[in-house]
Design an enzyme around this catalytic site. Structure first.
Site, mmCIF file in Angstrom:
data_model
loop_
_atom_site.group_PDB
_atom_site.id
_atom_site.type_symbol
_atom_site.label_atom_id
_atom_site.label_comp_id
_atom_site.label_asym_id
_atom_site.label_seq_id
_atom_site.Cartn_x
_atom_site.Cartn_y
_atom_site.Cartn_z
ATOM 1 N N HIS A 152 46.357 39.064 -52.552
ATOM 2 C CA HIS A 152 45.414 39.761 -53.490
ATOM 3 C C HIS A 152 45.993 41.332 -53.829
ATOM 4 O O HIS A 152 45.895 41.595 -54.732
ATOM 5 C CB HIS A 152 43.302 39.679 -53.240
ATOM 6 C CG HIS A 152 44.103 37.999 -53.204
ATOM 7 N ND1 HIS A 152 43.755 37.644 -51.708
ATOM 8 C CD2 HIS A 152 42.830 37.196 -53.989
ATOM 9 C CE1 HIS A 152 43.015 36.740 -51.534
ATOM 10 N NE2 HIS A 152 42.612 36.272 -53.046
ATOM 11 N N GLY A 153 45.526 42.052 -52.532
ATOM 12 C CA GLY A 153 45.717 43.728 -52.699
ATOM 13 C C GLY A 153 47.169 44.048 -53.381
ATOM 14 O O GLY A 153 47.355 44.729 -53.899
ATOM 15 N N CYS A 213 42.600 36.322 -61.468
ATOM 16 C CA CYS A 213 41.137 37.071 -61.765
ATOM 17 C C CYS A 213 41.455 37.780 -60.757
ATOM 18 O O CYS A 213 40.743 38.837 -61.094
ATOM 19 C CB CYS A 213 39.984 35.643 -61.526
ATOM 20 S SG CYS A 213 40.578 34.936 -59.865
ATOM 21 N N HIS A 257 33.538 34.829 -57.310
ATOM 22 C CA HIS A 257 34.203 36.152 -56.323
ATOM 23 C C HIS A 257 33.200 36.865 -55.898
ATOM 24 O O HIS A 257 33.031 37.986 -56.796
ATOM 25 C CB HIS A 257 35.421 36.281 -56.678
ATOM 26 C CG HIS A 257 36.646 35.379 -56.747
ATOM 27 N ND1 HIS A 257 36.362 34.487 -55.876
ATOM 28 C CD2 HIS A 257 37.196 35.105 -57.576
ATOM 29 C CE1 HIS A 257 37.669 33.623 -55.702
ATOM 30 N NE2 HIS A 257 38.246 34.568 -57.432
HETATM 31 N N1 LIG Z 1 40.290 27.974 -62.139
HETATM 32 C C1 LIG Z 1 40.159 29.856 -62.217
HETATM 33 O O1 LIG Z 1 39.821 29.891 -61.420
HETATM 34 C C2 LIG Z 1 41.641 30.579 -61.936
HETATM 35 C C3 LIG Z 1 42.224 31.393 -62.089
HETATM 36 C C4 LIG Z 1 42.472 33.232 -62.194
HETATM 37 C C5 LIG Z 1 43.853 32.805 -62.190
HETATM 38 N N2 LIG Z 1 44.171 30.589 -62.784
HETATM 39 C C6 LIG Z 1 44.744 30.461 -62.407
HETATM 40 O O2 LIG Z 1 45.689 29.463 -63.450
HETATM 41 C C7 LIG Z 1 46.122 28.634 -64.158
HETATM 42 C C8 LIG Z 1 45.864 27.268 -63.733
HETATM 43 O O3 LIG Z 1 44.471 27.678 -63.363
HETATM 44 P P1 LIG Z 1 43.207 26.437 -63.514
HETATM 45 O O4 LIG Z 1 42.368 26.652 -62.704
HETATM 46 O O5 LIG Z 1 43.315 26.554 -65.484
HETATM 47 O O6 LIG Z 1 44.109 24.599 -63.373
HETATM 48 P P2 LIG Z 1 43.146 23.293 -63.944
HETATM 49 O O7 LIG Z 1 41.864 23.172 -64.886
HETATM 50 O O8 LIG Z 1 43.895 22.837 -62.705
HETATM 51 O O9 LIG Z 1 43.957 23.300 -65.029
HETATM 52 C C9 LIG Z 1 45.333 22.684 -65.079
HETATM 53 C C10 LIG Z 1 45.733 21.664 -66.625
HETATM 54 O O10 LIG Z 1 47.156 22.349 -66.803
HETATM 55 C C11 LIG Z 1 47.748 20.902 -66.854
HETATM 56 N N3 LIG Z 1 48.855 20.279 -65.988
HETATM 57 C C12 LIG Z 1 48.962 19.562 -64.951
HETATM 58 N N4 LIG Z 1 50.978 19.214 -64.727
HETATM 59 C C13 LIG Z 1 51.065 20.187 -65.698
HETATM 60 C C14 LIG Z 1 52.051 20.613 -66.001
HETATM 61 N N5 LIG Z 1 53.470 19.683 -65.157
HETATM 62 N N6 LIG Z 1 52.764 21.353 -67.453
HETATM 63 C C15 LIG Z 1 51.387 21.283 -68.211
HETATM 64 N N7 LIG Z 1 50.673 21.089 -67.670
HETATM 65 C C16 LIG Z 1 50.079 20.930 -66.574
HETATM 66 C C17 LIG Z 1 47.231 19.249 -66.306
HETATM 67 O O11 LIG Z 1 46.543 18.707 -67.595
HETATM 68 P P3 LIG Z 1 45.594 17.161 -67.079
HETATM 69 O O12 LIG Z 1 43.858 17.718 -67.427
HETATM 70 O O13 LIG Z 1 45.955 16.666 -68.725
HETATM 71 O O14 LIG Z 1 46.100 16.527 -66.099
HETATM 72 C C18 LIG Z 1 45.087 20.772 -66.775
HETATM 73 O O15 LIG Z 1 44.349 20.572 -67.771
HETATM 74 C C19 LIG Z 1 46.805 28.567 -61.987
HETATM 75 O O16 LIG Z 1 47.688 29.087 -62.430
HETATM 76 C C20 LIG Z 1 46.060 29.181 -61.678
HETATM 77 O O17 LIG Z 1 46.762 29.908 -60.722
HETATM 78 C C21 LIG Z 1 43.276 29.961 -62.221
#
Ligand SMILES: NC(=O)c1ccc[n+]([C@@H]2O[C@H](COP(=O)([O-])OP(=O)(O)OC[C@H]3O[C@@H](n4cnc5c(N)ncnc54)[C@H](OP(=O)(O)O)[C@@H]3O)[C@@H](O)[C@H]2O)c1
Length: 345
Positions: free
Chosen positions: A196-197, A143, A222
């Site tokens: 990040h940068g 993000c 952020h």
């Molecule tokens: N949240 C943010 O602000 C944000 C912003 C930009 C990018 N990201 C990136 O996006 C990605 C996801 O983040 P998120 O915030 O969405 O995380 P999250 O809310 O924790 O969601 C991740 C999901 O993945 C599932 N999971 C757990 N282990 C897994 C596996 N081995 N294989 C497939 N799925 C699995 C979990 O399932 P269950 O619920 O069914 O247990 C959970 O629903 C990460 O790389 C993060 O760095 C996040």
């Protein structure tokens, strides 16, 4: 024929990508995965997205039926009916999934929690859509990196050279997280520069950029404090930079003093007021009265809604990888028009 999209990991990012894909007329959701029959399955049922288990384990799959959810199989079954998978698993978990996607012979997109070294390619719509056309896999950057690209790439395209120092004032946790902090501290990232940068350079290597980061006790957004050095003869003024951003996709520029939107809390209230689903703001928010060009030095602040700025980028990345739209602006226009049909009041 619509592109068949699988979502592996139906959490914060996964559920949003699923709805953004579902809104497009050139793609469809063929399934989403959950690790177990818990929180989140009801949302998938309401949306009519077929539920699959994250694992191929028969016992874990049958646990869904025991809890009253129809489960269509394990991850392998889902990959078998998809053209492309968007991996939205927690950061650093996804790497183990890459081999499964390659074995299934389908295209894959990871998120910013994974390393560029693992995916060997990264993506933002404005920086390098064309380089991602028809490739097998990519990573939609985080993000923060997406936010930096949105405002810096148009500047770079005008100037042909750009040197940037920035500080990321990061939210401590997403609103739905109950196990992260800090809750009463400011936590500097003791790795300088922060990732990040330099991560911007995975999508736009021509921009020279370094960053520092601190985490603060807020969940909303952020905030970036950015200082960019423009080359001699840049020909810009404070007003023309503001106009450039107003004319660039997915950037909102507003005057804090005039609108009263002077904090991230008010930016988020604005997003809720205009009826955005989940209160999301896909655009990067720039405070007009916080922009100042002094000679060759440009100062500005921007706010990033961490849970949602990457969502439309994932949709554009699907079109790039599938080779169905090579013009990034055309993809952005299509993505955003479809999303706005469900988004605005
Ligand atoms: N949240 C943010 O602000 C944000 C912003 C930009 C990018 N990201 C990136 O996006 C990605 C996801 O983040 P998120 O915030 O969405 O995380 P999250 O809310 O924790 O969601 C991740 C999901 O993945 C599932 N999971 C757990 N282990 C897994 C596996 N081995 N294989 C497939 N799925 C699995 C979990 O399932 P269950 O619920 O069914 O247990 C959970 O629903 C990460 O790389 C993060 O760095 C996040």
């Amino acid at each position: 024929m619509a592109i068949k999209v699988a979502i592996n990991g139906y959490g914060t990012i996964g559920k949003r990508v699923a709805d953004a894909v579902d809104a497009q007329n050139d793609m469809e959701i063929v399934g989403v995965t959950k690790t177990r029959p818990a929180f989140g399955c009801d949302l998938a049922v309401r949306k009519n997205y077929p539920i699959y288990c994250t694992y191929d384990d028969a016992e874990k799959i049958s646990a869904f039926a025991e809890s009253g959810y129809e489960c269509h199989g394990g991850l392998s079954d889902l990959l078998a009916v998809a053209d492309i998978v968007v991996d939205c698993s927690p950061g650093k978990v996804g790497a183990a999934n890459k081999a499964k996607y390659e074995a299934a012979g389908i295209k894959w997109i990871f998120q910013g929690g994974e390393k560029h070294a693992m995916t060997e390619r990264s993506y933002t719509s404005s920086a390098n859509h064309m380089e991602n056309v028809n490739v097998n896999g990519t990573r939609v950057v985080s993000c923060n990196t997406t936010g930096l690209s949105r405002t810096l790439v148009p500047l770079y395209n005008h100037c042909g050279q750009l040197k940037v120092e920035c500080t990321m004032i990061r939210r401590a946790a997403d609103p739905g997280d109950s196990n992260k902090g800090p809750i009463n501290a400011i936590k500097p990232v003791l790795q300088v520069p922060s990732h990040h940068g330099p991560d911007v350079m995975t999508v736009k290597p021509e921009i020279e950029i370094n960053s520092m980061a601190v985490a603060v006790p807020t969940t909303l957004m952020h905030c970036h404090s950015i200082v960019a050095t423009l080359p001699e003869g840049h020909g810009l003024t404070t007003n023309s930079v503001i106009e450039m951003w107003k004319n660039s996709p997915r950037i909102i520029v507003m005057n804090g003093a005039q609108t009263g939107i002077s904090t991230t809390a008010e930016v988020m209230e604005f997003a809720r007021d205009i009826g955005r689903k989940w209160g999301d703001l896909h655009e990067i928010f720039v405070w007009e009265d916080g922009v100042k060009l002094d000679g060759n030095t440009l100062y500005y602040f921007q706010a990033i809604h961490q849970e949602s700025d990457v969502i439309p980028e994932n949709v554009d990345a699907i079109r790039a990888l599938m080779g169905t739209e090579s013009d990034w602006k055309a993809s952005v226009a299509k993505t955003d028009a479809a999303i706005s049909r469900y988004n605005n009041l």
